[in-house]
Design an enzyme around this catalytic site. Structure first.
Site, PDB file in Angstrom:
ATOM      1  N   LYS A 247      10.756   5.318   1.390  1.00  0.00           N
ATOM      2  CA  LYS A 247      10.525   6.724   2.224  1.00  0.00           C
ATOM      3  C   LYS A 247      10.657   5.927   3.889  1.00  0.00           C
ATOM      4  CE  LYS A 247       6.448   9.288   3.058  1.00  0.00           C
ATOM      5  NZ  LYS A 247       5.119   9.699   3.282  1.00  0.00           N
ATOM      6  N   SER A 319       5.066  14.798   2.663  1.00  0.00           N
ATOM      7  CA  SER A 319       5.687  13.912   3.715  1.00  0.00           C
ATOM      8  C   SER A 319       6.559  12.839   2.856  1.00  0.00           C
ATOM      9  CB  SER A 319       4.635  13.572   3.827  1.00  0.00           C
ATOM     10  OG  SER A 319       3.973  11.850   4.211  1.00  0.00           O
ATOM     11  N   SER A 343       0.505  13.214  -0.644  1.00  0.00           N
ATOM     12  CA  SER A 343       2.068  12.423   0.084  1.00  0.00           C
ATOM     13  C   SER A 343       2.750  12.284  -1.689  1.00  0.00           C
ATOM     14  CB  SER A 343       2.373  12.565   0.809  1.00  0.00           C
ATOM     15  OG  SER A 343       1.915  13.085   2.184  1.00  0.00           O
TER      16      SER A 343
END
Length: 650
Positions: A247, A319, A343
């Site tokens: 990420k 996210s 998330s």
């Protein structure tokens, strides 16, 4: 919801400017009083009657003017007090009388405001919370002892009889354990595997919008090193030579770490995040920085919005959108995401993959953008629970630069005797999971988690928003919230956070402590099964620091399917929850369930694209290799592919 006007200055709020402007009459009053005092205290002089009469007339005029100035100053002061008293309503503190408010205003100007500015200069000169962590450290343990520094590795059983498939598609959807066996037995090299996943990332990224940066040069370097080590007889373990994604809130030197935000689109941090260092030492190969929603909020980022591989008409939610979508689509074997408030759980559920939100503090977070130091967690997205166990084993441990991280004393999930466990199931649990585990000897019983705290969701918002604002104070004061990708998200929440007093933030943490105590007392089973995306439960789990693993349990038809049918599906998932520091129990139960089912092995219909689905446009990132016959662009008339058609015959 309260909306506060933006400051006109970086150092002063509009209210402060107004108060400073109104302070001028007081100086006039002071001068007038000094002159009056001098006049009154001066020795008398001999005057003629006419002069005395004139002097008396002028004194009377001066006195009237002084009184007028005093009246004006008093009115100004009363107005200021009234404004502050009115503002105190928004802090639920409008119970002070005028004299106390005046005293508060004086103290704020003389002490609070200067100290605010000093502290900001010391620790808030840069955004992201990468440095100077709070000394207020949250420990989620319910009394478990911290493991020794040399934490024992999990003892997994290597797979036997694994053969290399003939197609790249089949290779792409193999588990980490299976791919690791192919590498260990030298049926495939890390360089070959890396190229397969880089091709898939480029092929499908234009549809999913899941990649921010391709780390191709780094990937080839790390893959080459992995192959060389193996040729020399050194095998680092099950992640040796395995490609993966991070990420894009996780820093890797020489590559952009954008946090998904146009404000930081060109940011390069000369930092090696602790989790990246752990994976590098395990021999894993980084192939891409994957989409984070802007400043780790939802799936909207500066380059678009990440889609769900199972139904690209939907977005991936959460996210950690890029890690979830990329893993689901077979673009990476696994990826690392993060969760503060859903998330990991939400994107894993939407994209139909296995995701582990570990116990708070299990994985170090240095080098990672911070929302909340007492809520942020890093965890893996994988194809199976067994893969999640391998990844968490590689990245767990005490990070010397993260005060909240611990050597959590996890037991080996591959060695857990599930027949000795009592597992509760909530009313919203997927009953297939209950039936499968019961058939394997698990004692499954109805269960309800009881607690009296009514403000769970608000506590999470208070904690998350205030902590986030402390990490992005400069960002807000600089007006960058005006350019944020989704104006109804962080901009609104962080303006509201300005109105949360420190006292009430701490009261929320005290209630959080009460909640933890009640949940601990109510947790009378070894684990429980329930909906993974229930918002109350997401908030509660994150506040408590409780681990959960999301597992796919089936599929259903999408709403409003296109005429002629479609292979697109809505995924069904459930969560297996365990007490903090007992992730191994949730992992063992998930592995047992997946050993009897194949929902986690299904492949999304990513090639099922209709005429109304997204297509690449000029100016977007390259979607694929334009000479690849299987490229979706050639099947759908992409502008880039069209421009290369004439070259293909050569």
């Amino acid at each position: 919801m309260i909306y506060i006007p933006k400051p006109h200055s970086r150092s002063m709020s509009p209210g402060c400017n107004a108060m400073c402007r109104r302070a001028l009459p007081r100086r006039v009053v002071s001068v007038a009083l000094i002159l009056l005092t001098v006049a009154l205290c001066s020795p008398p002089t001999r005057r003629s009657p006419a002069a005395a009469e004139a002097a008396g007339h002028h004194f009377a005029m001066d006195n009237r003017q002084t009184l007028q100035v005093e009246d004006t100053a008093s009115e100004e002061n009363d107005t200021e007090i009234s404004i502050v008293k009115d503002a105190l309503k928004y802090f639920d503190a409008d119970f002070f009388n005028d004299s106390k408010v005046k005293e508060m205003m004086k103290g704020a100007k003389e002490f609070n405001l200067p100290m605010f500015r000093v502290n900001r200069r010391l620790v808030a000169f840069e955004d992201g919370g990468l440095h100077n962590p709070s000394v207020l450290v949250f420990n989620s343990s319910w009394g478990s002892k911290e493991a020794p520094h040399n934490n024992r590795k999990f003892n997994y059983s290597p797979l036997s009889g694994i053969k290399r498939p003939s197609s790249e598609e089949d290779i792409a959807f193999m588990s980490v354990l299976e791919l690791g066996e192919l590498i260990r037995t030298k049926q495939i090299t890390s360089c070959e595997l890396t190229d397969i996943f880089l091709r898939r990332l480029r092929r499908y990224n234009h549809v999913l919008e899941a990649v921010i940066s391709f780390t191709e040069d780094l990937a080839h370097s790390q893959a080459t090193k992995a192959d060389e080590l193996l040729a020399q007889g050194t095998y680092l373990g099950p992640l040796h030579g395995i490609p993966y994604g991070l990420k894009d809130i996780i820093a890797v030197p020489h590559y952009k770490t954008t946090w998904g935000s146009k404000t930081f689109e060109d940011q390069i941090l000369d930092i090696e995040a602790w989790v990246y260092k752990r994976l590098k030492s395990a021999g894993a190969v980084l192939v891409a920085k994957l989409v984070s929603g802007s400043l780790a909020y939802d799936d909207i980022w500066f380059g678009g919005r990440t889609r769900n591989p199972w139904n690209i008409a939907e977005f991936s939610t959460g996210s950690s959108a890029g890690p979830a979508a990329s893993t689901s689509a077979g673009m990476v074997p696994f990826a690392i995401g993060s969760e503060t408030a859903g998330s990991i759980t939400y994107p894993a559920a939407r994209c139909g993959i296995t995701g582990l939100r570990p116990t708070f503090g299990t994985v170090g977070r240095s080098g990672v953008m911070s929302i909340s130091e007492s809520l942020d967690k890093l965890g893996p997205f994988c194809r199976s629970a067994a893969d999640c166990a391998l990844i968490i084993d590689a990245i767990r441990g005490k990070d010397p630069d993260d005060p909240s991280s611990r050597n959590v004393a996890l037991e080996d999930p591959f060695q857990v005797d599930i027949q000795k466990l009592t597992v509760g199931y909530l009313e919203d649990a997927e009953m297939e999971v209950v039936y499968v585990l019961s058939s394997k000897g698990v004692n499954c019983v109805p269960f309800k988690l009881n607690y009296t705290v009514e403000s769970v969701q608000a506590i999470l918002n208070f904690t998350m928003d205030v902590d986030m604002l402390s990490h992005f104070d400069k960002w807000q004061r600089s007006g960058h919230d005006d350019e944020y990708e989704a104006q109804d998200q962080w901009p609104v929440e962080l303006r509201r956070a300005r109105l949360i007093p420190a006292v009430d933030y701490l009261q929320a943490q005290r209630v959080r402590g009460k909640l933890i105590k009640e949940v601990c007392g109510s947790f009378t089973v070894d684990a429980f099964i329930g909906n993974a995306t229930d918002w109350e439960r997401v908030c509660l789990g994150n506040l408590v620091g409780m681990p959960v693993i999301v597992v796919p349990t089936g599929f259903k038809s999408i709403e409003d399917p296109p005429k002629g049918g479609t292979r697109r599906r809505t995924t069904i998932t459930t969560g297996i929850y365990a007490p903090p520091d007992h992730d191994h129990i949730a992992l063992a139960l998930a592995m047992a369930y997946q050993s009897a089912t194949n929902h986690h092995k299904q492949r999304p219909p990513i090639d099922d694209l209709g005429p109304n689905d997204v297509v690449p446009t000029p100016g977007t990132s390259l979607c694929c290799d334009p000479f690849d016959n299987s490229c979706l662009c050639f099947q759908r008339g992409c502008w880039l592919a069209e421009s290369f058609k004439s070259l293909r015959k050569f």
